[in-house]
Write an enzyme that holds these catalytic residues in place. Structure first.
Site, PDB file in Angstrom:
ATOM      1  CB  SER A 230     -48.989   6.171   4.464  1.00 19.54           C
ATOM      2  OG  SER A 230     -50.072   5.175   4.568  1.00 19.54           O
TER       3      SER A 230
ATOM      4  CG  HIS B 139     -52.055   8.631   7.320  1.00 23.78           C
ATOM      5  ND1 HIS B 139     -52.952   9.597   7.534  1.00 23.78           N
ATOM      6  CD2 HIS B 139     -52.540   7.916   6.282  1.00 23.78           C
ATOM      7  CE1 HIS B 139     -53.845   9.484   6.774  1.00 23.78           C
ATOM      8  NE2 HIS B 139     -53.969   8.617   6.126  1.00 23.78           N
TER       9      HIS B 139
ATOM     10  CG  ASP C  20     -53.950   4.984   4.847  1.00 27.23           C
ATOM     11  OD1 ASP C  20     -54.797   5.957   4.865  1.00 27.23           O
ATOM     12  OD2 ASP C  20     -52.815   5.031   4.496  1.00 27.23           O
TER      13      ASP C  20
ATOM     14  CG  MET D 259     -58.286   1.041   3.508  1.00 20.99           C
ATOM     15  SD  MET D 259     -57.569   0.377   2.148  1.00 20.99           S
ATOM     16  CE  MET D 259     -56.122   1.636   2.055  1.00 20.99           C
TER      17      MET D 259
ATOM     18  CG  HIS E 180     -57.697   8.090   6.335  1.00 22.81           C
ATOM     19  ND1 HIS E 180     -57.090   8.210   4.914  1.00 22.81           N
ATOM     20  CD2 HIS E 180     -58.856   8.266   5.978  1.00 22.81           C
ATOM     21  CE1 HIS E 180     -57.841   8.181   3.931  1.00 22.81           C
ATOM     22  NE2 HIS E 180     -59.273   8.426   4.597  1.00 22.81           N
TER      23      HIS E 180
ATOM     24  CG  MET F   4     -60.173   5.355   3.711  1.00 25.23           C
ATOM     25  SD  MET F   4     -58.722   4.842   2.851  1.00 25.23           S
ATOM     26  CE  MET F   4     -57.534   4.584   4.114  1.00 25.23           C
TER      27      MET F   4
ATOM     28  CG  MET G  63     -59.294  11.019   0.410  1.00 26.35           C
ATOM     29  SD  MET G  63     -57.997  10.266   1.186  1.00 26.35           S
ATOM     30  CE  MET G  63     -57.146   9.301   0.044  1.00 26.35           C
TER      31      MET G  63
ATOM     32  CG  ASP H 204     -54.106  10.038   2.469  1.00 17.17           C
ATOM     33  OD1 ASP H 204     -52.995   9.578   1.981  1.00 17.17           O
ATOM     34  OD2 ASP H 204     -54.680   9.575   3.259  1.00 17.17           O
TER      35      ASP H 204
HETATM   36  C1  DX5 Z   1     -54.922   5.796   0.248  1.00 20.86           C
HETATM   37  C2  DX5 Z   1     -54.545   6.136   1.612  1.00 20.86           C
HETATM   38  C3  DX5 Z   1     -53.099   6.649   1.655  1.00 20.86           C
HETATM   39  C4  DX5 Z   1     -52.104   6.022   0.982  1.00 20.86           C
HETATM   40  C5  DX5 Z   1     -51.153   7.131   0.627  1.00 20.86           C
HETATM   41  O1  DX5 Z   1     -56.315   5.106   0.441  1.00 20.86           O
HETATM   42  O2  DX5 Z   1     -55.494   6.841   2.186  1.00 20.86           O
HETATM   43  O3  DX5 Z   1     -52.849   7.313   3.011  1.00 20.86           O
HETATM   44  O4  DX5 Z   1     -51.428   5.124   1.714  1.00 20.86           O
HETATM   45  O5  DX5 Z   1     -50.023   6.416  -0.241  1.00 20.86           O
HETATM   46  P1  DX5 Z   1     -49.272   6.894  -1.296  1.00 20.86           P
HETATM   47  O6  DX5 Z   1     -48.340   8.010  -0.430  1.00 20.86           O
HETATM   48  O7  DX5 Z   1     -48.268   5.816  -1.870  1.00 20.86           O
HETATM   49  O8  DX5 Z   1     -50.229   7.469  -2.300  1.00 20.86           O
HETATM   50 ZN    ZN Z   2     -54.888   7.776   4.260  1.00 21.07          ZN
END
Ligand code: DX5
Ligand code: ZN
Length: 218
Positions: A10, A35, A37, A39, A68, A70, A138, A176
């Site tokens: 990620s 990946h 993320d 948000m 992903h 969010m 998740m 994840d």
């Molecule tokens: C959390 C994200 C993850 C995050 C995982 O909201 O969806 O993808 O980056 O990070 P680690 O591996 O550090 O938990």
């Molecule tokens: Zn993620």
């Protein structure tokens, strides 16, 4: 149907001031996909990055990008990621027509994924399983990297695997949050084949051995 295990670092956990270098390093360390993320401060309590940042990653990356979202309105925003994404995963908690959004993503030739927060029961995603390429479970509350893995989520991974078998479906099962060598092993045993790992890979002194460890290799 089963899939080979793949590791998906990620980019949230990378040093963004050295983004290109970090992407090259993690790819040569063995990352299968990357990946991303995204948000929006509504669906989750944090704001990360948007389409422009993903375009920067895409300029350098040679592996597929796993996006992903969010965000509360993936229906209005997913097309902004369409050029760079192999997969786009949306939350069942989003404020939109989830089935229609998944179908639109797929119709654009992009893999579509469904995901759910730790507090949302597996039953909430069941209506969509026949029409997705990926189910993301998740294993932390989404919004932040570096949180501890929630082992109770393995029940959802097992349910995703059992449903895939009983209904003859083909989606990947992704986990994840808090994934490292130990929790990766637990996830693979439960049925996960696609392992997102942020902190455990990017904070490692040796990213190649960290990726091998998550994969369950020495
Ligand atoms: C959390 C994200 C993850 C995050 C995982 O909201 O969806 O993808 O980056 O990070 P680690 O591996 O550090 O938990
Ligand atoms: Zn993620």
């Amino acid at each position: 149907m089963t899939h080979p295990t793949i590791i998906v670092p990620s980019v949230l956990a990378a040093d963004w001031g050295r983004l290109h270098e970090q992407i090259r390093a993690v790819e040569s360390a063995g990352a299968d996909w990357l990946h991303l993320d995204v948000m929006d401060g509504h669906l989750v309590e944090n704001i990360s990055f948007g389409p422009a940042f993903c375009d920067c990653v895409a300029k350098v990356a040679t592996v597929p990008l796993d996006v992903h979202l969010m965000i509360s309105r993936p229906d209005t925003f997913w097309p902004r990621f369409a050029k760079v994404a192999k997969n786009i995963t949306i939350h069942v908690e989003a404020a939109c027509d989830v089935a229609a959004t998944l179908r639109a993503i797929r119709a654009a030739g992009i893999g579509c994924g469904i995901t759910l927060k730790p507090g949302t029961p597996f039953a909430a995603i069941e209506p969509f399983l026949a029409e997705v390429d990926l189910v993301l479970v998740m294993t932390v509350e989404p919004g932040f990297g570096g949180q501890p893995f929630i082992p109770e989520m393995m029940e959802k991974v097992r349910a995703a695997r059992a449903t895939r078998e009983s209904r003859g479906l083909g989606y990947r099962i992704e986990v994840d949050g808090g994934i490292n060598a130990a929790t990766g092993k637990v996830s693979i045993e439960a049925g996960a084949d696609t392992l997102v790992a942020g902190t455990s890979v990017f904070a490692a002194a040796d990213m190649a051995s960290a990726i091998r460890a998550v994969r369950g290799e020495k």
